[in-house]
Motif scaffolding. Sequence first.
Motif, PDB file in Angstrom:
ATOM      1  N   UNK A  39      38.275  50.502  33.606  1.00 11.31           N
ATOM      2  CA  UNK A  39      38.134  50.117  32.203  1.00 11.31           C
ATOM      3  C   UNK A  39      38.828  48.775  31.986  1.00 11.31           C
ATOM      4  N   UNK A  40      38.075  47.756  31.632  1.00 11.55           N
ATOM      5  CA  UNK A  40      38.623  46.430  31.343  1.00 11.55           C
ATOM      6  C   UNK A  40      38.632  46.247  29.828  1.00 11.55           C
ATOM      7  N   UNK A  41      39.810  45.937  29.284  1.00 14.99           N
ATOM      8  CA  UNK A  41      39.920  45.881  27.827  1.00 14.99           C
ATOM      9  C   UNK A  41      40.972  44.876  27.368  1.00 14.99           C
ATOM     10  N   UNK A  42      40.926  44.626  26.083  1.00 12.96           N
ATOM     11  CA  UNK A  42      41.941  43.816  25.416  1.00 12.96           C
ATOM     12  C   UNK A  42      42.539  44.657  24.300  1.00 12.96           C
ATOM     13  N   UNK A  43      43.827  44.503  24.079  1.00 15.26           N
ATOM     14  CA  UNK A  43      44.508  45.205  22.998  1.00 15.26           C
ATOM     15  C   UNK A  43      44.463  44.327  21.752  1.00 15.26           C
ATOM     16  N   UNK A  44      43.950  44.895  20.674  1.00 16.03           N
ATOM     17  CA  UNK A  44      43.726  44.151  19.440  1.00 16.03           C
ATOM     18  C   UNK A  44      44.447  44.858  18.294  1.00 16.03           C
ATOM     19  N   UNK A  45      45.212  44.131  17.486  1.00 18.33           N
ATOM     20  CA  UNK A  45      45.793  44.772  16.306  1.00 18.33           C
ATOM     21  C   UNK A  45      44.681  45.363  15.439  1.00 18.33           C
ATOM     22  N   UNK A  46      44.885  46.559  14.942  1.00 22.94           N
ATOM     23  CA  UNK A  46      43.844  47.205  14.122  1.00 22.94           C
ATOM     24  C   UNK A  46      43.466  46.348  12.917  1.00 22.94           C
ATOM     25  N   UNK A  47      44.417  45.604  12.402  1.00 21.84           N
ATOM     26  CA  UNK A  47      44.139  44.750  11.245  1.00 21.84           C
ATOM     27  C   UNK A  47      43.220  43.585  11.602  1.00 21.84           C
ATOM     28  N   UNK A  48      43.086  43.272  12.894  1.00 18.52           N
ATOM     29  CA  UNK A  48      42.231  42.167  13.332  1.00 18.52           C
ATOM     30  C   UNK A  48      40.844  42.627  13.775  1.00 18.52           C
ATOM     31  N   UNK A  49      40.616  43.941  13.768  1.00 19.95           N
ATOM     32  CA  UNK A  49      39.350  44.501  14.237  1.00 19.95           C
ATOM     33  C   UNK A  49      38.532  45.012  13.060  1.00 19.95           C
ATOM     34  N   UNK A  50      37.356  44.429  12.872  1.00 16.63           N
ATOM     35  CA  UNK A  50      36.436  44.876  11.821  1.00 16.63           C
ATOM     36  C   UNK A  50      35.194  45.447  12.500  1.00 16.63           C
ATOM     37  N   UNK A  51      34.895  46.705  12.209  1.00 19.64           N
ATOM     38  CA  UNK A  51      33.751  47.373  12.839  1.00 19.64           C
ATOM     39  C   UNK A  51      32.650  47.537  11.806  1.00 19.64           C
ATOM     40  N   UNK A  52      31.457  47.033  12.144  1.00 23.22           N
ATOM     41  CA  UNK A  52      30.298  47.219  11.298  1.00 23.22           C
ATOM     42  C   UNK A  52      29.538  48.452  11.815  1.00 23.22           C
ATOM     43  N   UNK A  53      28.966  49.195  10.919  1.00 22.27           N
ATOM     44  CA  UNK A  53      28.211  50.408  11.267  1.00 22.27           C
ATOM     45  C   UNK A  53      29.063  51.399  12.037  1.00 22.27           C
ATOM     46  N   UNK A  54      30.295  51.598  11.570  1.00 24.33           N
ATOM     47  CA  UNK A  54      31.225  52.515  12.226  1.00 24.33           C
ATOM     48  C   UNK A  54      30.727  53.958  12.201  1.00 24.33           C
ATOM     49  N   UNK A  55      29.741  54.270  11.353  1.00 21.96           N
ATOM     50  CA  UNK A  55      29.205  55.627  11.322  1.00 21.96           C
ATOM     51  C   UNK A  55      28.446  55.961  12.609  1.00 21.96           C
ATOM     52  N   UNK A  56      28.155  54.958  13.436  1.00 23.46           N
ATOM     53  CA  UNK A  56      27.506  55.191  14.735  1.00 23.46           C
ATOM     54  C   UNK A  56      28.520  55.395  15.863  1.00 23.46           C
ATOM     55  N   UNK A  57      29.806  55.343  15.547  1.00 26.28           N
ATOM     56  CA  UNK A  57      30.825  55.577  16.574  1.00 26.28           C
ATOM     57  C   UNK A  57      31.144  57.062  16.614  1.00 26.28           C
ATOM     58  N   UNK A  58      31.187  57.599  17.806  1.00 30.84           N
ATOM     59  CA  UNK A  58      31.650  58.966  18.029  1.00 30.84           C
ATOM     60  C   UNK A  58      32.975  58.875  18.757  1.00 30.84           C
ATOM     61  N   UNK A  59      33.906  59.705  18.358  1.00 29.39           N
ATOM     62  CA  UNK A  59      35.240  59.692  18.937  1.00 29.39           C
ATOM     63  C   UNK A  59      35.450  60.946  19.764  1.00 29.39           C
ATOM     64  N   UNK A  60      35.949  60.747  20.969  1.00 29.73           N
ATOM     65  CA  UNK A  60      36.314  61.848  21.845  1.00 29.73           C
ATOM     66  C   UNK A  60      37.831  61.849  21.972  1.00 29.73           C
ATOM     67  N   UNK A  61      38.476  62.924  21.564  1.00 30.50           N
ATOM     68  CA  UNK A  61      39.935  63.044  21.651  1.00 30.50           C
ATOM     69  C   UNK A  61      40.269  63.445  23.083  1.00 30.50           C
ATOM     70  N   UNK A  62      40.573  62.450  23.935  1.00 29.52           N
ATOM     71  CA  UNK A  62      40.782  62.711  25.358  1.00 29.52           C
ATOM     72  C   UNK A  62      42.180  63.221  25.675  1.00 29.52           C
ATOM     73  N   UNK A  63      43.098  63.090  24.740  1.00 26.87           N
ATOM     74  CA  UNK A  63      44.446  63.648  24.885  1.00 26.87           C
ATOM     75  C   UNK A  63      45.055  63.739  23.492  1.00 26.87           C
ATOM     76  N   UNK A  64      46.252  64.270  23.420  1.00 26.51           N
ATOM     77  CA  UNK A  64      46.938  64.375  22.139  1.00 26.51           C
ATOM     78  C   UNK A  64      47.176  63.007  21.507  1.00 26.51           C
ATOM     79  N   UNK A  65      47.314  61.985  22.346  1.00 24.34           N
ATOM     80  CA  UNK A  65      47.696  60.655  21.873  1.00 24.34           C
ATOM     81  C   UNK A  65      46.567  59.638  21.841  1.00 24.34           C
ATOM     82  N   UNK A  66      45.424  59.943  22.434  1.00 24.78           N
ATOM     83  CA  UNK A  66      44.368  58.931  22.593  1.00 24.78           C
ATOM     84  C   UNK A  66      43.000  59.510  22.241  1.00 24.78           C
TER      85      UNK A  66
END
Length: 127
Positions: A39-66
């Motif tokens: 997994x290659x990624x960048x860490x972005x402050x949540x305040x700097x991330x704007x998601x359009x059409x977020x209703x198309x995102x599905x979240x998988x709770x892979x652990x208690x913290x993530x």
Amino acid sequence: MAHQGSCMCGAVAFTIDGDIATGNACHCTSCRKQSGHYWASIDVPRTALAIQDADHIRWYQSSEKVRRGFCDTCGSTLFWDPVFQDWTSVAIGALDSPTQMRLSLHIYVSEKGDYYDIADGLPQNET
């Protein structure tokens, strides 16, 4: 500077407001299973991330913290979200090119797959 990105089908798009100079590559078993490689990624402050059409995102709770976010239409892996932090990791591969950025670090190399070598000379953390 703003950076644009999206999933493969375009159902989810996002904008990162700010600089994105370096990212990391996580080789842990969970990231490899989710992404199909590391997994290659960048860490972005949540305040700097704007998601359009977020209703198309599905979240998988892979652990208690993530939780891990992906597009519900095409399945593109987009986000790794530590729920108790103020930042989100964004998939580098989902960014529109050119990114003008580089990887700076490999993490969890103690769990890396046996089918590849890490030979780019970047620092490698066991965890």
